[in-house]
Design a protein around this motif. Structure first.
Motif, PDB file in Angstrom:
ATOM      1  N   ILE A  32       0.833  -1.209   0.000  1.00 48.96           N
ATOM      2  CA  ILE A  32       0.000   0.000   0.000  1.00 48.96           C
ATOM      3  C   ILE A  32       0.868   1.259   0.000  1.00 48.96           C
ATOM      4  N   SER A  33       2.053   1.168   0.588  1.00 47.28           N
ATOM      5  CA  SER A  33       2.920   2.346   0.714  1.00 47.28           C
ATOM      6  C   SER A  33       3.645   2.694  -0.579  1.00 47.28           C
ATOM      7  N   ILE A  34       3.940   1.682  -1.395  1.00 47.56           N
ATOM      8  CA  ILE A  34       4.748   1.905  -2.595  1.00 47.56           C
ATOM      9  C   ILE A  34       3.869   2.406  -3.736  1.00 47.56           C
ATOM     10  N   GLY A  35       4.326   3.464  -4.385  1.00 46.55           N
ATOM     11  CA  GLY A  35       3.602   4.020  -5.529  1.00 46.55           C
ATOM     12  C   GLY A  35       4.325   5.221  -6.080  1.00 46.55           C
ATOM     13  N   VAL A  36       3.923   5.639  -7.269  1.00 47.25           N
ATOM     14  CA  VAL A  36       4.564   6.795  -7.895  1.00 47.25           C
ATOM     15  C   VAL A  36       4.296   8.059  -7.090  1.00 47.25           C
ATOM     16  N   ALA A  37       3.049   8.217  -6.664  1.00 50.88           N
ATOM     17  CA  ALA A  37       2.701   9.386  -5.845  1.00 50.88           C
ATOM     18  C   ALA A  37       3.269   9.212  -4.437  1.00 50.88           C
ATOM     19  N   ASN A  38       3.893  10.234  -3.937  1.00 52.98           N
ATOM     20  CA  ASN A  38       4.513  10.184  -2.617  1.00 52.98           C
ATOM     21  C   ASN A  38       3.483  10.484  -1.531  1.00 52.98           C
ATOM     22  N   ILE A  39       3.155   9.466  -0.754  1.00 49.81           N
ATOM     23  CA  ILE A  39       2.212   9.626   0.352  1.00 49.81           C
ATOM     24  C   ILE A  39       2.965   9.373   1.651  1.00 49.81           C
ATOM     25  N   THR A  40       3.006  10.361   2.520  1.00 46.97           N
ATOM     26  CA  THR A  40       3.730  10.248   3.782  1.00 46.97           C
ATOM     27  C   THR A  40       2.790   9.860   4.922  1.00 46.97           C
ATOM     28  N   ILE A  41       3.386   9.465   6.032  1.00 47.22           N
ATOM     29  CA  ILE A  41       2.594   9.128   7.218  1.00 47.22           C
ATOM     30  C   ILE A  41       1.839  10.367   7.715  1.00 47.22           C
ATOM     31  N   ILE A  42       2.467  11.524   7.567  1.00 49.59           N
ATOM     32  CA  ILE A  42       1.809  12.773   7.991  1.00 49.59           C
ATOM     33  C   ILE A  42       0.530  12.999   7.184  1.00 49.59           C
ATOM     34  N   ASP A  43       0.580  12.721   5.874  1.00 49.37           N
ATOM     35  CA  ASP A  43      -0.615  12.862   5.036  1.00 49.37           C
ATOM     36  C   ASP A  43      -1.739  11.959   5.524  1.00 49.37           C
TER      37      ASP A  43
ATOM     38  N   ALA B  79      -4.571  11.973  -0.595  1.00 46.47           N
ATOM     39  CA  ALA B  79      -3.808  10.786  -0.203  1.00 46.47           C
ATOM     40  C   ALA B  79      -4.736   9.604   0.069  1.00 46.47           C
ATOM     41  N   TRP B  80      -5.798   9.860   0.848  1.00 48.77           N
ATOM     42  CA  TRP B  80      -6.733   8.779   1.166  1.00 48.77           C
ATOM     43  C   TRP B  80      -7.527   8.331  -0.056  1.00 48.77           C
ATOM     44  N   PHE B  81      -7.827   9.267  -0.946  1.00 46.83           N
ATOM     45  CA  PHE B  81      -8.527   8.895  -2.185  1.00 46.83           C
ATOM     46  C   PHE B  81      -7.674   7.956  -3.025  1.00 46.83           C
ATOM     47  N   LEU B  82      -6.381   8.258  -3.132  1.00 44.92           N
ATOM     48  CA  LEU B  82      -5.472   7.417  -3.895  1.00 44.92           C
ATOM     49  C   LEU B  82      -5.312   6.044  -3.245  1.00 44.92           C
ATOM     50  N   ILE B  83      -5.253   6.019  -1.925  1.00 43.89           N
ATOM     51  CA  ILE B  83      -5.092   4.748  -1.216  1.00 43.89           C
ATOM     52  C   ILE B  83      -6.289   3.840  -1.425  1.00 43.89           C
ATOM     53  N   TRP B  84      -7.507   4.402  -1.268  1.00 44.07           N
ATOM     54  CA  TRP B  84      -8.717   3.581  -1.317  1.00 44.07           C
ATOM     55  C   TRP B  84      -9.171   3.240  -2.726  1.00 44.07           C
ATOM     56  N   THR B  85      -8.797   4.048  -3.704  1.00 42.59           N
ATOM     57  CA  THR B  85      -9.250   3.791  -5.079  1.00 42.59           C
ATOM     58  C   THR B  85      -8.214   3.059  -5.929  1.00 42.59           C
ATOM     59  N   SER B  86      -6.956   3.037  -5.483  1.00 45.38           N
ATOM     60  CA  SER B  86      -5.914   2.414  -6.292  1.00 45.38           C
ATOM     61  C   SER B  86      -5.101   1.374  -5.528  1.00 45.38           C
ATOM     62  N   ARG B  87      -4.502   1.772  -4.441  1.00 41.19           N
ATOM     63  CA  ARG B  87      -3.535   0.890  -3.783  1.00 41.19           C
ATOM     64  C   ARG B  87      -4.191  -0.248  -2.996  1.00 41.19           C
ATOM     65  N   VAL B  88      -5.267   0.050  -2.282  1.00 45.51           N
ATOM     66  CA  VAL B  88      -5.960  -1.011  -1.545  1.00 45.51           C
ATOM     67  C   VAL B  88      -6.592  -2.033  -2.494  1.00 45.51           C
ATOM     68  N   PRO B  89      -7.333  -1.607  -3.546  1.00 44.27           N
ATOM     69  CA  PRO B  89      -7.877  -2.597  -4.491  1.00 44.27           C
ATOM     70  C   PRO B  89      -6.798  -3.455  -5.135  1.00 44.27           C
ATOM     71  N   ARG B  90      -5.658  -2.836  -5.460  1.00 49.16           N
ATOM     72  CA  ARG B  90      -4.562  -3.607  -6.058  1.00 49.16           C
ATOM     73  C   ARG B  90      -4.043  -4.661  -5.086  1.00 49.16           C
ATOM     74  N   THR B  91      -3.851  -4.269  -3.844  1.00 45.91           N
ATOM     75  CA  THR B  91      -3.335  -5.207  -2.845  1.00 45.91           C
ATOM     76  C   THR B  91      -4.323  -6.337  -2.596  1.00 45.91           C
ATOM     77  N   VAL B  92      -5.605  -6.013  -2.518  1.00 37.46           N
ATOM     78  CA  VAL B  92      -6.633  -7.048  -2.337  1.00 37.46           C
ATOM     79  C   VAL B  92      -6.649  -7.995  -3.535  1.00 37.46           C
ATOM     80  N   SER B  93      -6.498  -7.439  -4.741  1.00 39.67           N
ATOM     81  CA  SER B  93      -6.470  -8.266  -5.950  1.00 39.67           C
ATOM     82  C   SER B  93      -5.283  -9.216  -5.944  1.00 39.67           C
TER      83      SER B  93
END
Length: 318
Positions: free
Chosen positions: A19-30, A38-52
């Motif tokens: 979930i942490s790795i991606g082109v867009a830089n998302i920090t813990i502070i975000d 940041a949360w939109f990118l996580i829930w619409t891209s990174r979480v679905p990918r990881t679940v897949s």
């Protein structure tokens, strides 16, 4: 039990890394500050990918375990015995004769042809009296190669080679975008697989033994092949071909946990998930910010592990 704990820890760590790795830089502070982008990118891209990734790993690992159990051979998997090639043939037939189809229709054709391919291989296997550990997968590879040759011939004749090359490349990037729901269909046969795991183990001991224990041999065998076919077809349609998972994961788990599939099935899905998550992360960081298809990474890692398994079996036989 301690080994399973380590698997769970590795599984959680790799999920966080994925979930942490991606082109867009998302920090813990975000994340802490609840940054909307940041949360939109996580829930619409990174979480679905990881679940897949997890669904794919669990489905293919269990399919390999079931096929190895009911066929009584450790060196076969859906990709080795032509089930994946049959799904590919189904997609090609649908593309040539019906043109543009929805993903659901493609899944239906891939599933039907995968079922036919799996039943043909099991029928061939039952006709063979000499079932050496290496002899059976060689027959499976010959069967798969015949189907693959048919696919290549038809694709060349109808100028559809580019279509075949595109759908056959396993990747968790653009291919799963908007098609996650179709991949999640594999969750249903996965649940059924856990329910029937004991029966699959009994079926693997032979028809007479299964009948003596009150297990319906042909019905259970059919359920197993349907599970394998539906999981393989759904993953192939959405993700593409991911080699070696169903072959090496059950074998590696059996080395450390034994052959009791009821007890080891959870370890198989955990280790399979860790295996594919690790391969996917490697694929994403090797040429960051670009990435290579995970099928290539799995092909390299899986082939090395497969050679180790063969070498180990030869030494063990001595």
């Amino acid at each position: 039990m301690k080994k399973r704990v380590w698997l769970i820890i590795a599984f959680i760590v790799l999920i966080i890394a994925s979930i942490s790795i991606g082109v867009a830089n998302i920090t813990i502070i975000d994340i802490i500050q609840l940054d909307k982008e940041a949360w939109f990118l996580i829930w619409t891209s990174r979480v679905p990918r990881t679940v897949s990734i997890i669904v794919t790993a669990v489905g293919l690992s269990l399919s390999g375990l079931i096929l190895q159990t009911i066929s009584k051979n450790k060196f076969i998997s859906p990709s080795v015995v032509g089930v994946t090639d049959s799904a590919q043939l189904g997609l090609l037939v649908a593309y040539l004769f019906l043109g543009s189809l929805s993903m659901t229709s493609k899944l239906l054709f891939a599933f039907m042809f995968a079922v036919i391919g799996s039943f043909v291989f099991i029928t061939i296997l039952q006709k063979i009296k000499f079932k050496n550990d290496i002899y059976v997968p060689l027959i499976g590879m010959m069967f798969g190669s015949i189907i693959s040759a048919i696919v290549s011939f038809i694709a060349f004749q109808f100028n559809a080679t580019q279509f075949i090359d595109t759908i056959g490349l396993g990747s968790f990037t653009t291919k799963i975008s908007g098609n996650n729901e179709l991949l999640y269909i594999a969750i249903i046969p996965i649940i059924v697989a856990f329910i029937y795991m004991v029966q699959f183990n009994i079926v693997g001991m032979g028809e007479d033994f299964a009948k003596n224990l009150g297990v319906k041999y042909k019905q259970t065998m059919m359920i197993g092949l349907l599970i394998i076919s539906l999981v393989t077809a759904s993953i192939y349609v959405v993700v593409g071909s991911i080699p070696f998972i169903g072959l090496v994961v059950p074998n590696l788990v059996s080395i450390y946990y034994g052959d009791n599939v009821k007890k080891t099935s959870w370890d198989v899905v955990l280790f399979g998930s860790v295996f594919v998550l690790f391969a996917d992360i490697i694929s994403r960081i090797l040429i960051f910010p670009y990435e290579i298809p995970v099928s290539l990474t799995m092909g390299v890692i899986g082939s090395i592990v497969f050679l180790y398994l063969i070498y180990r079996r030869v030494n063990y036989a001595k």
